[in-house]
Design an enzyme around this catalytic site. Structure first.
Site, mmCIF file in Angstrom:
data_model
loop_
_atom_site.group_PDB
_atom_site.id
_atom_site.type_symbol
_atom_site.label_atom_id
_atom_site.label_comp_id
_atom_site.label_asym_id
_atom_site.label_seq_id
_atom_site.Cartn_x
_atom_site.Cartn_y
_atom_site.Cartn_z
ATOM 1 N N ALA A 1 -57.685 -39.871 -62.599
ATOM 2 C CA ALA A 1 -57.247 -38.516 -62.263
ATOM 3 C C ALA A 1 -58.438 -37.608 -62.020
ATOM 4 O O ALA A 1 -58.427 -36.433 -62.356
ATOM 5 C CB ALA A 1 -56.372 -37.972 -63.389
ATOM 6 N N ARG B 1 -56.495 -30.858 -50.849
ATOM 7 C CA ARG B 1 -55.422 -30.626 -49.861
ATOM 8 C C ARG B 1 -54.218 -29.907 -50.461
ATOM 9 O O ARG B 1 -53.347 -29.454 -49.731
ATOM 10 C CB ARG B 1 -55.008 -31.959 -49.225
ATOM 11 C CG ARG B 1 -55.998 -32.392 -48.145
ATOM 12 C CD ARG B 1 -55.847 -33.831 -47.764
ATOM 13 N NE ARG B 1 -54.520 -34.147 -47.268
ATOM 14 C CZ ARG B 1 -54.050 -35.383 -47.133
ATOM 15 N NH1 ARG B 1 -54.807 -36.417 -47.487
ATOM 16 N NH2 ARG B 1 -52.843 -35.596 -46.673
ATOM 17 N N GLU C 1 -60.239 -52.404 -47.179
ATOM 18 C CA GLU C 1 -59.963 -50.989 -46.908
ATOM 19 C C GLU C 1 -59.845 -50.765 -45.409
ATOM 20 O O GLU C 1 -60.520 -51.425 -44.611
ATOM 21 C CB GLU C 1 -61.073 -50.117 -47.504
ATOM 22 C CG GLU C 1 -61.033 -50.042 -49.009
ATOM 23 C CD GLU C 1 -59.686 -49.563 -49.536
ATOM 24 O OE1 GLU C 1 -59.338 -48.402 -49.320
ATOM 25 O OE2 GLU C 1 -58.960 -50.373 -50.156
ATOM 26 N N ARG D 1 -30.352 -20.489 -71.397
ATOM 27 C CA ARG D 1 -31.808 -20.560 -71.621
ATOM 28 C C ARG D 1 -32.112 -21.385 -72.876
ATOM 29 O O ARG D 1 -31.217 -21.745 -73.639
ATOM 30 C CB ARG D 1 -32.363 -19.140 -71.719
ATOM 31 C CG ARG D 1 -32.297 -18.404 -70.373
ATOM 32 C CD ARG D 1 -32.662 -16.951 -70.520
ATOM 33 N NE ARG D 1 -33.916 -16.780 -71.233
ATOM 34 C CZ ARG D 1 -34.266 -15.666 -71.874
ATOM 35 N NH1 ARG D 1 -33.439 -14.630 -71.907
ATOM 36 N NH2 ARG D 1 -35.420 -15.596 -72.496
ATOM 37 N N ARG E 1 -17.567 4.333 -81.420
ATOM 38 C CA ARG E 1 -17.647 5.026 -80.129
ATOM 39 C C ARG E 1 -17.097 6.436 -80.342
ATOM 40 O O ARG E 1 -16.457 6.710 -81.359
ATOM 41 C CB ARG E 1 -16.815 4.282 -79.067
ATOM 42 C CG ARG E 1 -15.344 4.256 -79.388
ATOM 43 C CD ARG E 1 -14.522 3.409 -78.428
ATOM 44 N NE ARG E 1 -13.115 3.530 -78.756
ATOM 45 C CZ ARG E 1 -12.230 2.534 -78.692
ATOM 46 N NH1 ARG E 1 -12.608 1.336 -78.316
ATOM 47 N NH2 ARG E 1 -10.975 2.741 -79.011
HETATM 48 C C1 UD1 Z 1 -56.851 -46.294 -52.553
HETATM 49 C C2 UD1 Z 1 -57.118 -47.786 -52.416
HETATM 50 C C3 UD1 Z 1 -56.383 -48.311 -51.180
HETATM 51 C C4 UD1 Z 1 -54.913 -48.031 -51.324
HETATM 52 C C5 UD1 Z 1 -54.672 -46.532 -51.558
HETATM 53 C C6 UD1 Z 1 -53.209 -46.275 -51.895
HETATM 54 C C7 UD1 Z 1 -59.358 -48.172 -53.281
HETATM 55 C C8 UD1 Z 1 -60.769 -48.440 -52.937
HETATM 56 N N1 UD1 Z 1 -58.546 -48.003 -52.264
HETATM 57 O O1 UD1 Z 1 -57.418 -45.660 -51.418
HETATM 58 O O2 UD1 Z 1 -56.594 -49.705 -51.049
HETATM 59 O O3 UD1 Z 1 -54.208 -48.462 -50.174
HETATM 60 O O4 UD1 Z 1 -55.449 -46.064 -52.661
HETATM 61 O O5 UD1 Z 1 -52.963 -44.904 -51.938
HETATM 62 O O6 UD1 Z 1 -59.017 -48.189 -54.439
HETATM 63 N N2 UD1 Z 1 -60.335 -41.481 -57.855
HETATM 64 C C9 UD1 Z 1 -61.173 -41.093 -58.859
HETATM 65 N N3 UD1 Z 1 -62.503 -41.136 -58.669
HETATM 66 C C10 UD1 Z 1 -63.059 -41.573 -57.510
HETATM 67 C C11 UD1 Z 1 -62.206 -41.970 -56.470
HETATM 68 C C12 UD1 Z 1 -60.844 -41.932 -56.674
HETATM 69 O O7 UD1 Z 1 -60.699 -40.694 -59.937
HETATM 70 O O8 UD1 Z 1 -64.284 -41.595 -57.418
HETATM 71 C C13 UD1 Z 1 -58.885 -41.450 -58.081
HETATM 72 C C14 UD1 Z 1 -58.191 -40.392 -57.236
HETATM 73 O O9 UD1 Z 1 -58.020 -39.210 -57.999
HETATM 74 C C15 UD1 Z 1 -56.831 -41.007 -56.960
HETATM 75 C C16 UD1 Z 1 -57.140 -42.508 -56.947
HETATM 76 O O10 UD1 Z 1 -58.340 -42.690 -57.651
HETATM 77 O O11 UD1 Z 1 -55.909 -40.757 -57.998
HETATM 78 C C17 UD1 Z 1 -57.221 -43.084 -55.546
HETATM 79 O O12 UD1 Z 1 -58.293 -42.505 -54.847
HETATM 80 P P1 UD1 Z 1 -58.222 -42.187 -53.303
HETATM 81 O O13 UD1 Z 1 -59.487 -41.559 -52.892
HETATM 82 O O14 UD1 Z 1 -56.959 -41.470 -52.977
HETATM 83 O O15 UD1 Z 1 -58.159 -43.660 -52.705
HETATM 84 P P2 UD1 Z 1 -57.661 -44.092 -51.268
HETATM 85 O O16 UD1 Z 1 -58.772 -43.921 -50.290
HETATM 86 O O17 UD1 Z 1 -56.382 -43.409 -50.962
#
Ligand code: UD1
Ligand code: MG
Length: 455
Positions: free
Chosen positions: A13, A19, A159, A320, A427
């Site tokens: 996370a 975005r 990738e 509530r 009242r």
């Molecule tokens: C990643 C996968 C890809 C997959 C896709 C699915 C890798 C190398 N690639 O790509 O194969 O199809 O997810 O959505 O794993 N994060 C960190 N630190 C970092 C990088 C990422 O905490 O340095 C976390 C991000 O917050 C996120 C997750 O890892 O929750 C995935 O990272 P993201 O950059 O979205 O990976 P993708 O390029 O989408």
């Protein structure tokens, strides 16, 4: 359901989440009344993860606070630089160094993955694989890692940016989640390099490392909707829609009638009994439980409320937190209830505010009744006994107790306790002046005529 093996879940996370265009970290945005991170933590816990590490970035300490709030024993690991998913997982090295049978790696921004799916990945490990990867058939595979299979085994994850045209033609994509056998996880992750198009440490390279060591890697398939991730607000809404779609189906299959399911919104924890009828445009915020046979009429909003069997709510009711309706209680239109117990068969039918109160069985609260529970500093309680009858448009100034079976005259302002079976009237006394109106009209008309004549 849970395998009898120890399990560490690492939740990544540390993403930038730019975005989302938000001051709030992406994984703390809400879906069905709880954070994206909360959904993932609940799912891995239910899948039997007894140890949890959450990898966050140092700029977003709130993410660690939320993780701690939800899973007090969670370890928070900080990834100082974003150098890829394997680099992020290795931030939890201290947790990885402890002996676990299974290691699950999940993404904090992928909230809909079910516990069953994590269990299936773990089961693949107990079947002998060192790496089990979750895949899905993508409608549009652009951007995703592609799963290269050979003879039922996973060869590699490539990738998108590194893939050849032939590999880009593969539709089976990496969802991102995987399970690694605990005995190999740390050494596999440490063997991953950054020799690729993005100069990142790819978690996906765990597959090639494992295969090079003669270990097995397998793919499990999930639906694209289950593994959808959230990167912007449009995807957040899409994930919410998917959650609501499946929750509505589950509620209906549980025996409740939803007349217009697309207009009813549930929270992650909403519990609905059988033979419940929910009319259109009803919102369940967190913490609501509805017992069998209750009817919720249109345009009602419920939060933190427990609804008894055969109770009747709305239309246009607002319940509530702290509301408890006993069986067959009735809360009608334009009624707000907060931190109050409404007894069996009691009726609060119209235009009323009941807050910090208890209403006894079969009591009748007339239209326009207000419990005056707040003096600008403190809240005070109103207690209304069983079978009491509160006349319309009464103000009950708390703290105050209305005894069982007592009557309150309409329009009263009640500031002192009322004994059981008494009548209280608070009242102005009615005064009547015979012929007054007729005499008034004569004088007023004469005055108007004289004024006109003078013009
Ligand atoms: C990643 C996968 C890809 C997959 C896709 C699915 C890798 C190398 N690639 O790509 O194969 O199809 O997810 O959505 O794993 N994060 C960190 N630190 C970092 C990088 C990422 O905490 O340095 C976390 C991000 O917050 C996120 C997750 O890892 O929750 C995935 O990272 P993201 O950059 O979205 O990976 P993708 O390029 O989408
Ligand atoms: Mg991504």
């Amino acid at each position: 359901m849970q395998p009898a093996r120890s399990c560490l879940a690492i939740v990544l996370a540390a993403g930038e989440g730019t975005r989302m265009k938000s001051r709030r970290p992406k994984v703390l945005h809400a879906l069905a009344g709880r954070s994206l991170l909360g959904h993932v933590l609940a799912s891995v816990s239910e899948a039997g993860a007894d140890d949890v590490a959450v990898v966050i970035s140092s700029e977003r300490p709130e993410v660690g606070e939320e993780a701690h709030r939800l899973v007090p024993h969670a370890q928070i690991a900080i990834q100082s630089e974003r150098r890829g998913t394997a680099h992020a997982a290795l931030a939890a090295k201290a947790a990885l160094a402890k002996a676990h049978d299974d290691v699950i790696i999940a993404f904090g921004d992928t909230p809909l993955v079910r516990p069953e799916t994590f269990v299936a990945l773990r089961d693949a490990l107990s079947g002998g694989a060192a790496v089990a990867v979750l895949g899905f058939e993508a409608k549009d595979p652009t951007g995703y890692g592609r799963l290269v299979e050979n003879d039922g085994h996973l060869e590699a994850i490539v990738e998108h940016k590194d893939a050849t045209p032939e590999q880009r033609a593969i539709n089976l994509c990496n969802a991102g989640l995987m399970a690694l056998s605990g005995g190999h996880a740390l050494s596999i992750l440490e063997a991953i390099g950054d020799d690729n198009a993005q100069r990142e440490f790819y978690l996906t390279d765990a597959v090639t490392v494992a295969r090079a060591r003669g270990l097995d890697a397998v793919v499990l398939r999930a639906s694209e909707s289950e593994v959808q991730g959230v990167n912007d607000r449009a995807q957040l809404a899409a994930a919410e829609a998917e959650f609501q779609r499946s929750k509505r189906v589950a509620v209906m299959l549980g025996g409740a009638t939803l007349i217009a399911p697309d207009t009813v919104f549930f929270s992650y924890d909403t519990v609905i009994g059988s033979d419940v009828v929910i009319e259109p445009n009803v919102v369940f915020a967190p913490g609501v439980q509805v017992a069998d046979g209750a009817v919720i009429h249109a345009f009602s909003h419920l939060e933190g409320a427990r609804i008894g069997a055969d109770a009747n709510i709305g239309p246009f009711a607002r319940l509530r937190p702290g509301t408890r309706l006993a069986e067959k209680a009735k809360v009608g239109n334009f009624v707000e209830v907060k931190a109050a117990d409404i007894g069996p068969g009691a009726k609060v039918n119209h235009l009323t505010y009941i807050g910090d109160a208890s209403v006894g069985a079969a009591a009748n609260i007339g239209a326009g009744t207000i419990t005056c529970n707040y003096d600008g500093f403190n809240k005070a309680k109103t207690t209304i006994g069983a079978n009491a009858f509160v006349g319309s448009n009464s103000s009950l100034v708390a703290p105050v107790t209305i005894g069982e079976g007592a009557y309150i005259g309409s329009g009263s302002v009640i500031t002192r306790d009322v004994a059981p079976d008494a009548l209280a009237i608070g009242r102005g006394k009615q005064v009547e002046k015979e012929g007054w109106a007729k005499a008034f009209r004569a004088v007023a008309a004469a005055r108007k005529g004289a004024k006109k004549a003078a013009e």
